[in-house]
Write a protein that holds these residues in place. Structure first.
Motif, PDB file in Angstrom:
ATOM      1  N   ASP A 110      -1.790  -2.231  -8.873  1.00 56.03           N
ATOM      2  CA  ASP A 110      -0.944  -3.399  -9.100  1.00 56.03           C
ATOM      3  C   ASP A 110       0.421  -3.233  -8.454  1.00 56.03           C
ATOM      4  O   ASP A 110       0.928  -4.139  -7.777  1.00 56.03           O
ATOM      5  CB  ASP A 110      -0.799  -3.628 -10.606  1.00 56.03           C
ATOM      6  N   LEU A 111       1.044  -2.073  -8.624  1.00 54.84           N
ATOM      7  CA  LEU A 111       2.351  -1.813  -8.033  1.00 54.84           C
ATOM      8  C   LEU A 111       2.312  -1.942  -6.520  1.00 54.84           C
ATOM      9  O   LEU A 111       3.207  -2.542  -5.908  1.00 54.84           O
ATOM     10  CB  LEU A 111       2.821  -0.402  -8.411  1.00 54.84           C
ATOM     11  N   LEU A 112       1.264  -1.373  -5.915  1.00 55.80           N
ATOM     12  CA  LEU A 112       1.168  -1.371  -4.461  1.00 55.80           C
ATOM     13  C   LEU A 112       0.891  -2.766  -3.913  1.00 55.80           C
ATOM     14  O   LEU A 112       1.305  -3.098  -2.809  1.00 55.80           O
ATOM     15  CB  LEU A 112       0.067  -0.411  -4.016  1.00 55.80           C
ATOM     16  N   ASP A 113       0.198  -3.586  -4.684  1.00 55.81           N
ATOM     17  CA  ASP A 113      -0.123  -4.927  -4.208  1.00 55.81           C
ATOM     18  C   ASP A 113       1.037  -5.897  -4.370  1.00 55.81           C
ATOM     19  O   ASP A 113       1.232  -6.788  -3.547  1.00 55.81           O
ATOM     20  CB  ASP A 113      -1.349  -5.470  -4.950  1.00 55.81           C
ATOM     21  N   THR A 114       1.826  -5.714  -5.426  1.00 52.50           N
ATOM     22  CA  THR A 114       2.897  -6.672  -5.725  1.00 52.50           C
ATOM     23  C   THR A 114       4.286  -6.133  -5.378  1.00 52.50           C
ATOM     24  O   THR A 114       5.265  -6.868  -5.475  1.00 52.50           O
ATOM     25  CB  THR A 114       2.872  -7.035  -7.224  1.00 52.50           C
ATOM     26  N   ASN A 115       4.365  -4.850  -4.994  1.00 47.30           N
ATOM     27  CA  ASN A 115       5.638  -4.194  -4.682  1.00 47.30           C
ATOM     28  C   ASN A 115       6.611  -4.280  -5.857  1.00 47.30           C
ATOM     29  O   ASN A 115       7.819  -4.412  -5.678  1.00 47.30           O
ATOM     30  CB  ASN A 115       6.287  -4.799  -3.435  1.00 47.30           C
ATOM     31  N   ARG A 116       6.092  -4.139  -7.058  1.00 44.69           N
ATOM     32  CA  ARG A 116       6.974  -4.138  -8.226  1.00 44.69           C
ATOM     33  C   ARG A 116       7.825  -2.867  -8.218  1.00 44.69           C
ATOM     34  O   ARG A 116       7.360  -1.786  -7.883  1.00 44.69           O
ATOM     35  CB  ARG A 116       6.159  -4.217  -9.515  1.00 44.69           C
ATOM     36  N   GLY A 117       9.066  -3.017  -8.620  1.00 42.14           N
ATOM     37  CA  GLY A 117       9.970  -1.877  -8.632  1.00 42.14           C
ATOM     38  C   GLY A 117      10.288  -1.357  -7.248  1.00 42.14           C
ATOM     39  O   GLY A 117      10.709  -0.212  -7.102  1.00 42.14           O
ATOM     40  N   ASN A 118      10.078  -2.197  -6.230  1.00 42.34           N
ATOM     41  CA  ASN A 118      10.332  -1.791  -4.845  1.00 42.34           C
ATOM     42  C   ASN A 118       9.618  -0.484  -4.510  1.00 42.34           C
ATOM     43  O   ASN A 118      10.207   0.448  -3.953  1.00 42.34           O
ATOM     44  CB  ASN A 118      11.834  -1.659  -4.584  1.00 42.34           C
ATOM     45  N   ILE A 119       8.323  -0.423  -4.835  1.00 42.85           N
ATOM     46  CA  ILE A 119       7.559   0.790  -4.598  1.00 42.85           C
ATOM     47  C   ILE A 119       7.506   1.142  -3.114  1.00 42.85           C
ATOM     48  O   ILE A 119       7.497   2.306  -2.730  1.00 42.85           O
ATOM     49  CB  ILE A 119       6.128   0.649  -5.176  1.00 42.85           C
ATOM     50  N   TYR A 120       7.508   0.117  -2.250  1.00 38.96           N
ATOM     51  CA  TYR A 120       7.463   0.397  -0.814  1.00 38.96           C
ATOM     52  C   TYR A 120       8.724   1.118  -0.349  1.00 38.96           C
ATOM     53  O   TYR A 120       8.681   1.976   0.531  1.00 38.96           O
ATOM     54  CB  TYR A 120       7.272  -0.891  -0.014  1.00 38.96           C
ATOM     55  N   GLY A 121       9.856   0.772  -0.950  1.00 44.92           N
ATOM     56  CA  GLY A 121      11.090   1.464  -0.610  1.00 44.92           C
ATOM     57  C   GLY A 121      11.028   2.932  -0.984  1.00 44.92           C
ATOM     58  O   GLY A 121      11.542   3.792  -0.252  1.00 44.92           O
ATOM     59  N   VAL A 133      -3.670   4.939  -2.166  1.00 38.34           N
ATOM     60  CA  VAL A 133      -5.024   4.401  -2.278  1.00 38.34           C
ATOM     61  C   VAL A 133      -5.129   3.067  -1.528  1.00 38.34           C
ATOM     62  O   VAL A 133      -6.174   2.749  -0.950  1.00 38.34           O
ATOM     63  CB  VAL A 133      -5.424   4.249  -3.769  1.00 38.34           C
ATOM     64  N   ASP A 134      -4.045   2.305  -1.490  1.00 40.40           N
ATOM     65  CA  ASP A 134      -4.042   1.051  -0.742  1.00 40.40           C
ATOM     66  C   ASP A 134      -4.171   1.312   0.756  1.00 40.40           C
ATOM     67  O   ASP A 134      -4.907   0.613   1.464  1.00 40.40           O
ATOM     68  CB  ASP A 134      -2.768   0.256  -1.040  1.00 40.40           C
ATOM     69  N   ASN A 135      -3.471   2.329   1.261  1.00 37.88           N
ATOM     70  CA  ASN A 135      -3.592   2.694   2.674  1.00 37.88           C
ATOM     71  C   ASN A 135      -5.019   3.075   3.022  1.00 37.88           C
ATOM     72  O   ASN A 135      -5.537   2.705   4.081  1.00 37.88           O
ATOM     73  CB  ASN A 135      -2.680   3.879   3.007  1.00 37.88           C
ATOM     74  N   LEU A 136      -5.650   3.839   2.149  1.00 33.90           N
ATOM     75  CA  LEU A 136      -7.011   4.287   2.412  1.00 33.90           C
ATOM     76  C   LEU A 136      -7.973   3.116   2.480  1.00 33.90           C
ATOM     77  O   LEU A 136      -8.882   3.081   3.318  1.00 33.90           O
ATOM     78  CB  LEU A 136      -7.453   5.281   1.337  1.00 33.90           C
TER      79      LEU A 136
END
Length: 274
Positions: A110-121, A133-136
């Motif tokens: 969920d975090l990786l799909d919605t970028n909650r909490g600016n996970i990508y940063g 796991v999303d990259n894979l």
């Protein structure tokens, strides 16, 4: 009561991500025979959204679980499609005792799909070769303009995700059992923990510096942190001594009683003093 019966699953075509792939993978845990359609064709979607025996996920613009419609793009407050599917079918996907631990894995999707909490940063600070796991899952994508090839790759990605889901369920059940064992542990007068099962995460609790637990060759004594204390070299003089790691983080003897007696002689450590 939410409906559970369906014969078809519809999701979007072209590029796929972890949330739609894992949503489908979780559905296969209890219903392997459904028909899968990947499309954005409005006629198909409009029909599917009205059919209570068709699951529509990550597409369609509607979140109506009573109709088995699980899109989240129309409302940024909603979690990913994988989370919506899990919330609805959780008892069919994962045994209840394991759910608190399995949900940790779903929350990462969920975090990786919605970028909650600016996970990508936060991920930007990691090495370039790091893969989530999303990259894979994204790695299974090929030519997004070739629907036949993409459908094939999507199914390969789902097969891959199914194995991950099974592994996560296995470890979630294991963690539940180990947590029960940890709560029931015996504690020696010098604050050494005695566990009946091997517990890989006991150190994260920070309740003890030393713990005794089973080993493939007998019984082991582990140190939580060798900068605090080590298993003394004198353990080599014990009956049934097998091995001591050079760092002093662990040692193995054949019999439990010998391990317990030696552990009882170790320095007392209180967790709040470390």
């Amino acid at each position: 009561m939410f409906k559970m019966n369906f014969h078809t699953v519809v999701t979007h075509d072209t590029t796929f991500h972890a949330d739609d792939v894992f949503a489908v993978a979780m559905l296969t845990q209890f219903h392997a025979g459904f028909n899968l359609i990947r499309t954005r064709d409005e006629n198909i979607l409009n029909y599917a959204l009205l059919d209570p025996q068709i699951v529509v996920l990550d597409v369609g613009g509607q979140y109506e679980p009573e109709k088995l419609n699980f899109d989240h793009h129309q409302d940024t407050a909603l979690p990913s499609a994988a989370s919506l599917i899990y919330q609805h079918f959780n008892d069919r996907i994962c045994p209840k005792p394991a759910q608190p631990y399995f949900e940790e894995f779903v929350s990462v999707i969920d975090l990786l799909d919605t970028n909650r909490g600016n996970i990508y940063g936060q991920l930007d600070a990691l090495p370039a070769g790091f893969r989530t796991v999303d990259n894979l899952i994204k790695g299974f994508n090929r030519d997004v303009t070739d629907p036949t090839q993409q459908d094939k790759q999507f199914r390969l990605a789902v097969d891959f995700a199914v194995d991950i889901v099974k592994n996560e369920k296995h470890f979630a059940l294991l963690r539940n059992r180990l947590e029960t064992d940890y709560r029931r542990r015996e504690i020696l007068p010098n604050n050494v923990a005695l566990l009946t099962e091997y517990h890989p995460d006991w150190k994260t609790k920070k309740d003890h510096v030393f713990a005794v637990m089973p080993h493939a060759n007998g019984w082991q004594i582990q140190s939580r942190d060798t900068t605090i204390d080590k298993v003394p070299e004198t353990i080599s003089k014990c009956n049934g001594f097998i091995f001591r790691h050079g760092s002093g983080f662990m040692a193995v003897v054949k019999d439990r009683q010998v391990a317990v007696e030696f552990a009882s002689s170790l320095t007392r450590h209180q967790p709040f003093l470390e």
